[in-house]
Design a protein around this motif. Sequence first.
Motif, PDB file in Angstrom:
ATOM      1  N   MET A   1       0.847  -1.189   0.000  1.00 33.48           N
ATOM      2  CA  MET A   1       0.000   0.000   0.000  1.00 33.48           C
ATOM      3  C   MET A   1       0.889   1.249   0.000  1.00 33.48           C
ATOM      4  SD  MET A   1      -3.020   0.980   2.677  1.00 33.48           S
ATOM      5  CE  MET A   1      -3.952   2.472   2.447  1.00 33.48           C
ATOM      6  N   THR A   2       0.704   2.090  -0.995  1.00 25.44           N
ATOM      7  CA  THR A   2       1.546   3.287  -1.108  1.00 25.44           C
ATOM      8  C   THR A   2       0.991   4.407  -0.234  1.00 25.44           C
ATOM      9  OG1 THR A   2       0.264   4.039  -3.009  1.00 25.44           O
ATOM     10  CG2 THR A   2       2.221   2.722  -3.463  1.00 25.44           C
ATOM     11  N   GLU A   3       1.925   5.148   0.384  1.00 30.29           N
ATOM     12  CA  GLU A   3       1.515   6.267   1.216  1.00 30.29           C
ATOM     13  C   GLU A   3       1.255   7.492   0.355  1.00 30.29           C
ATOM     14  OE1 GLU A   3       4.216   7.104   4.301  1.00 30.29           O
ATOM     15  OE2 GLU A   3       4.143   5.090   5.169  1.00 30.29           O
ATOM     16  N   ARG A   4       0.247   8.248   0.741  1.00 26.57           N
ATOM     17  CA  ARG A   4      -0.051   9.490   0.024  1.00 26.57           C
ATOM     18  C   ARG A   4       0.972  10.558   0.389  1.00 26.57           C
ATOM     19  NH1 ARG A   4      -6.587  10.522   0.354  1.00 26.57           N
ATOM     20  NH2 ARG A   4      -7.248   8.714  -0.890  1.00 26.57           N
ATOM     21  N   ALA A   5       1.350  11.325  -0.623  1.00 31.70           N
ATOM     22  CA  ALA A   5       2.271  12.426  -0.362  1.00 31.70           C
ATOM     23  C   ALA A   5       1.568  13.462   0.507  1.00 31.70           C
ATOM     24  CB  ALA A   5       2.707  13.058  -1.682  1.00 31.70           C
ATOM     25  N   PRO A   6       2.291  14.056   1.442  1.00 33.76           N
ATOM     26  CA  PRO A   6       1.655  15.072   2.302  1.00 33.76           C
ATOM     27  C   PRO A   6       1.131  16.235   1.468  1.00 33.76           C
ATOM     28  CG  PRO A   6       4.049  15.130   2.517  1.00 33.76           C
ATOM     29  CD  PRO A   6       3.717  13.901   1.728  1.00 33.76           C
ATOM     30  N   ARG A   7      -0.051  16.721   1.835  1.00 35.60           N
ATOM     31  CA  ARG A   7      -0.661  17.813   1.101  1.00 35.60           C
ATOM     32  C   ARG A   7       0.035  19.129   1.447  1.00 35.60           C
ATOM     33  NH1 ARG A   7      -7.129  19.238   1.119  1.00 35.60           N
ATOM     34  NH2 ARG A   7      -7.062  20.892  -0.452  1.00 35.60           N
ATOM     35  N   ILE A   8       0.409  19.871   0.425  1.00 42.15           N
ATOM     36  CA  ILE A   8       1.096  21.139   0.645  1.00 42.15           C
ATOM     37  C   ILE A   8       0.067  22.207   0.977  1.00 42.15           C
ATOM     38  CG2 ILE A   8       2.569  22.913  -0.391  1.00 42.15           C
ATOM     39  CD1 ILE A   8       3.702  20.734  -2.212  1.00 42.15           C
ATOM     40  N   ARG A   9       0.249  22.860   2.114  1.00 41.42           N
ATOM     41  CA  ARG A   9      -0.668  23.919   2.523  1.00 41.42           C
ATOM     42  C   ARG A   9      -0.159  25.256   1.987  1.00 41.42           C
ATOM     43  NH1 ARG A   9      -4.734  24.308   6.069  1.00 41.42           N
ATOM     44  NH2 ARG A   9      -5.174  26.344   7.013  1.00 41.42           N
ATOM     45  N   VAL A  10      -0.993  25.927   1.235  1.00 38.78           N
ATOM     46  CA  VAL A  10      -0.608  27.204   0.639  1.00 38.78           C
ATOM     47  C   VAL A  10      -0.818  28.325   1.641  1.00 38.78           C
ATOM     48  CG1 VAL A  10      -1.088  28.853  -1.218  1.00 38.78           C
ATOM     49  CG2 VAL A  10      -1.171  26.399  -1.685  1.00 38.78           C
ATOM     50  N   GLN A  11       0.213  29.121   1.854  1.00 45.47           N
ATOM     51  CA  GLN A  11       0.113  30.271   2.747  1.00 45.47           C
ATOM     52  C   GLN A  11      -0.530  31.433   1.997  1.00 45.47           C
ATOM     53  OE1 GLN A  11       1.114  30.208   6.068  1.00 45.47           O
ATOM     54  NE2 GLN A  11       0.070  32.190   6.208  1.00 45.47           N
ATOM     55  N   ARG A  12      -1.794  31.719   2.313  1.00 45.56           N
ATOM     56  CA  ARG A  12      -2.518  32.788   1.614  1.00 45.56           C
ATOM     57  C   ARG A  12      -2.012  34.161   2.051  1.00 45.56           C
ATOM     58  NH1 ARG A  12      -5.104  30.467  -2.692  1.00 45.56           N
ATOM     59  NH2 ARG A  12      -6.072  28.511  -2.030  1.00 45.56           N
ATOM     60  N   ARG A  13      -2.264  35.159   1.197  1.00 47.03           N
ATOM     61  CA  ARG A  13      -1.848  36.518   1.503  1.00 47.03           C
ATOM     62  C   ARG A  13      -2.827  37.497   0.854  1.00 47.03           C
ATOM     63  NH1 ARG A  13       3.228  36.995  -2.764  1.00 47.03           N
ATOM     64  NH2 ARG A  13       2.086  36.119  -4.518  1.00 47.03           N
ATOM     65  N   PRO A  14      -2.879  38.735   1.327  1.00 44.39           N
ATOM     66  CA  PRO A  14      -3.767  39.719   0.687  1.00 44.39           C
ATOM     67  C   PRO A  14      -3.213  40.146  -0.670  1.00 44.39           C
ATOM     68  CG  PRO A  14      -2.503  40.749   2.450  1.00 44.39           C
ATOM     69  CD  PRO A  14      -2.209  39.281   2.520  1.00 44.39           C
ATOM     70  N   VAL A  15      -4.028  40.016  -1.689  1.00 45.71           N
ATOM     71  CA  VAL A  15      -3.700  40.495  -3.037  1.00 45.71           C
ATOM     72  C   VAL A  15      -4.850  41.393  -3.468  1.00 45.71           C
ATOM     73  CG1 VAL A  15      -3.289  39.874  -5.451  1.00 45.71           C
ATOM     74  CG2 VAL A  15      -2.373  38.427  -3.617  1.00 45.71           C
ATOM     75  N   HIS A  16      -4.539  42.601  -3.936  1.00 41.86           N
ATOM     76  CA  HIS A  16      -5.565  43.550  -4.348  1.00 41.86           C
ATOM     77  C   HIS A  16      -5.294  43.982  -5.789  1.00 41.86           C
ATOM     78  CE1 HIS A  16      -7.043  43.900  -0.228  1.00 41.86           C
ATOM     79  NE2 HIS A  16      -5.790  44.006   0.150  1.00 41.86           N
ATOM     80  N   GLY A  17      -6.221  43.679  -6.674  1.00 50.08           N
ATOM     81  CA  GLY A  17      -6.048  44.081  -8.060  1.00 50.08           C
ATOM     82  C   GLY A  17      -6.790  43.178  -9.008  1.00 50.08           C
ATOM     83  N   VAL A  18      -6.460  43.307 -10.279  1.00 54.96           N
ATOM     84  CA  VAL A  18      -7.169  42.603 -11.350  1.00 54.96           C
ATOM     85  C   VAL A  18      -6.153  41.891 -12.234  1.00 54.96           C
ATOM     86  CG1 VAL A  18      -8.797  42.838 -13.257  1.00 54.96           C
ATOM     87  CG2 VAL A  18      -8.878  44.454 -11.350  1.00 54.96           C
ATOM     88  N   LEU A  19      -6.366  40.613 -12.443  1.00 51.09           N
ATOM     89  CA  LEU A  19      -5.554  39.875 -13.406  1.00 51.09           C
ATOM     90  C   LEU A  19      -6.407  39.626 -14.646  1.00 51.09           C
ATOM     91  CD1 LEU A  19      -2.839  37.354 -12.973  1.00 51.09           C
ATOM     92  CD2 LEU A  19      -4.700  36.693 -14.501  1.00 51.09           C
ATOM     93  N   LEU A  20      -5.893  40.039 -15.785  1.00 50.23           N
ATOM     94  CA  LEU A  20      -6.629  39.902 -17.048  1.00 50.23           C
ATOM     95  C   LEU A  20      -6.228  38.583 -17.694  1.00 50.23           C
ATOM     96  CD1 LEU A  20      -6.137  43.585 -18.293  1.00 50.23           C
ATOM     97  CD2 LEU A  20      -7.952  42.645 -16.831  1.00 50.23           C
ATOM     98  N   LEU A  21      -7.107  37.598 -17.568  1.00 49.58           N
ATOM     99  CA  LEU A  21      -6.801  36.249 -18.046  1.00 49.58           C
ATOM    100  C   LEU A  21      -7.390  36.012 -19.425  1.00 49.58           C
ATOM    101  CD1 LEU A  21      -5.575  33.445 -17.198  1.00 49.58           C
ATOM    102  CD2 LEU A  21      -7.921  32.811 -16.560  1.00 49.58           C
ATOM    103  N   ASP A  22      -6.613  35.387 -20.288  1.00 46.37           N
ATOM    104  CA  ASP A  22      -7.121  34.852 -21.546  1.00 46.37           C
ATOM    105  C   ASP A  22      -7.523  33.409 -21.250  1.00 46.37           C
ATOM    106  OD1 ASP A  22      -7.642  33.884 -24.068  1.00 46.37           O
ATOM    107  OD2 ASP A  22      -5.791  34.622 -24.981  1.00 46.37           O
ATOM    108  N   LYS A  23      -8.789  33.227 -20.890  1.00 46.54           N
ATOM    109  CA  LYS A  23      -9.254  31.903 -20.447  1.00 46.54           C
ATOM    110  C   LYS A  23      -9.118  30.867 -21.550  1.00 46.54           C
ATOM    111  CE  LYS A  23     -13.458  30.212 -20.305  1.00 46.54           C
ATOM    112  NZ  LYS A  23     -13.208  28.817 -20.716  1.00 46.54           N
ATOM    113  N   PRO A  24      -8.569  29.703 -21.232  1.00 46.23           N
ATOM    114  CA  PRO A  24      -8.441  28.661 -22.262  1.00 46.23           C
ATOM    115  C   PRO A  24      -9.745  27.913 -22.484  1.00 46.23           C
ATOM    116  CG  PRO A  24      -7.574  27.845 -20.186  1.00 46.23           C
ATOM    117  CD  PRO A  24      -7.971  29.294 -19.948  1.00 46.23           C
ATOM    118  N   LEU A  25      -9.817  27.201 -23.591  1.00 46.63           N
ATOM    119  CA  LEU A  25     -10.950  26.327 -23.880  1.00 46.63           C
ATOM    120  C   LEU A  25     -11.012  25.189 -22.869  1.00 46.63           C
ATOM    121  CD1 LEU A  25     -10.659  25.953 -27.764  1.00 46.63           C
ATOM    122  CD2 LEU A  25     -12.426  27.209 -26.537  1.00 46.63           C
TER     123      LEU A  25
END
Length: 333
Positions: free
Chosen positions: A1-25
Motif C-alpha cells: 500500500m503506497t503512502e499518500r504524499a503530504p498535502r502542501i498547505r498554501v500560505q494565503r496573503r492579501p492580493v488587491h487588483g485585477v488579473l486579465l486572463l485569456d481563459k483557455p478552452l
Amino acid sequence: MTERAPRIRVQRRPVHGVLLLDKPLGLSSNDALQKVKWLLRAEKAGHTGTLDPLASGVLPLCFGAATKFSQLQLEAPKAYEAVALLGTTTSTGDAEGQVLAQCAVDPAMLTPERLLAVQAQFTGPIRQVPPMHSALKKDGKALYEYARAGIAVEREARDVTIHALKLALTHTEQAQPAIKIVVTCSKGTYIRTLGEDIGQALGCGAHLTFLRRTDTGGIGVERCVTLEALQAMDEDARMACVHPVETLLAQHTAVTLDDDNAGRFLSGMRRRGPWPDAPAVAVFGARPRVLLGVGHVRGGELIPDRLLSPLEIQQILESSPRAERGTLEATTL
C-alpha cells in the motif's frame, strides 16, 4: 500500500487588483479563477461574469478590494468572435449538444446581399429567448439543471442591444459552410442564441463551433495573459501581472482629494467641491495617489457609494514601491 504524499498547505496573503486572463478552452470560469487564486496565493477572489467552457478569451479576475467593483464588468458591453456552422441545430446551440436537425445548405442563397440583410436584421435593439442551457435561474434553479433533467421551461424574451455586427461567409476545416460572426453587444446577450437566430434567418439553422471574447468594458484580449504563461512564471512575475484595482474603473471620472478630505470621504462623509455632476466617479487620495472608492457627484457634492477599507488601502500601499508611499496612511487610516 503506497503512502499518500503530504498535502502542501498554501500560505494565503492579501492580493488587491485585477488579473486579465485569456481563459483557455475547456475550463470553466470558476476553475480558471481557482487556479489563478492558487498561483497568486490570494486570500479573496472573484470573477466578472462567466465564460462557457467552450469559449476562450477575456476574463478579468478580481482579487481583494477589486471584488467590490466586479459588478461593473458584468454590466459592461462585450465583444466576441464566433463561428456558426450552417445546416445543423443542436440541443445546446453549440458543439456540445445533441444534433436536433440537419438540412442541406444552398451556397447560392448565401450572397453578400443576403448576409447584409440578416446583419441589419440583428443590429440594434433585439429580443432574445434565453437558451435552456444557461445559468439563468427559474424558481431558484439554473435553467441548465432543468435541461439536464429533460424539462423545458417557459422563458420570456429579453431585450438586448447589438451595438455592432459583421457577418462573413467562411468554411470549416471539413469545407462545410459557416458564418463568421464579429459582434459587440450589451450585457445579457447570448451569442449561442444569436448564432442560432442568424441560422434560422438564413433558412438552414446553425450552431456555434467557436466562441472567443475579445473585449469586455474596454479591456481587450491583447492585454491578457494565458494560464499557461502564468504557470511558467515565478511568483514576482505573476504578481507583476496583477493590475491596480482602478483598472475596472476606466470609464469613471477621476476625482483627487487632499489628505483632510480623503480621510473624511473614507469615513463615509460627503464632500463639497467644484465638480460637475457625474454618475460614476473614481476617488483617489493625493499623497500618495491611491484609490479610496467610488461615488457620484450631484449638485457639487461628492457622495460615497463604495469604499475601500482602511486595511485594504494600507495593504495596497505596503505592496507599492516605497517611493510611491506618502502621508495618506498617517492622515486617513
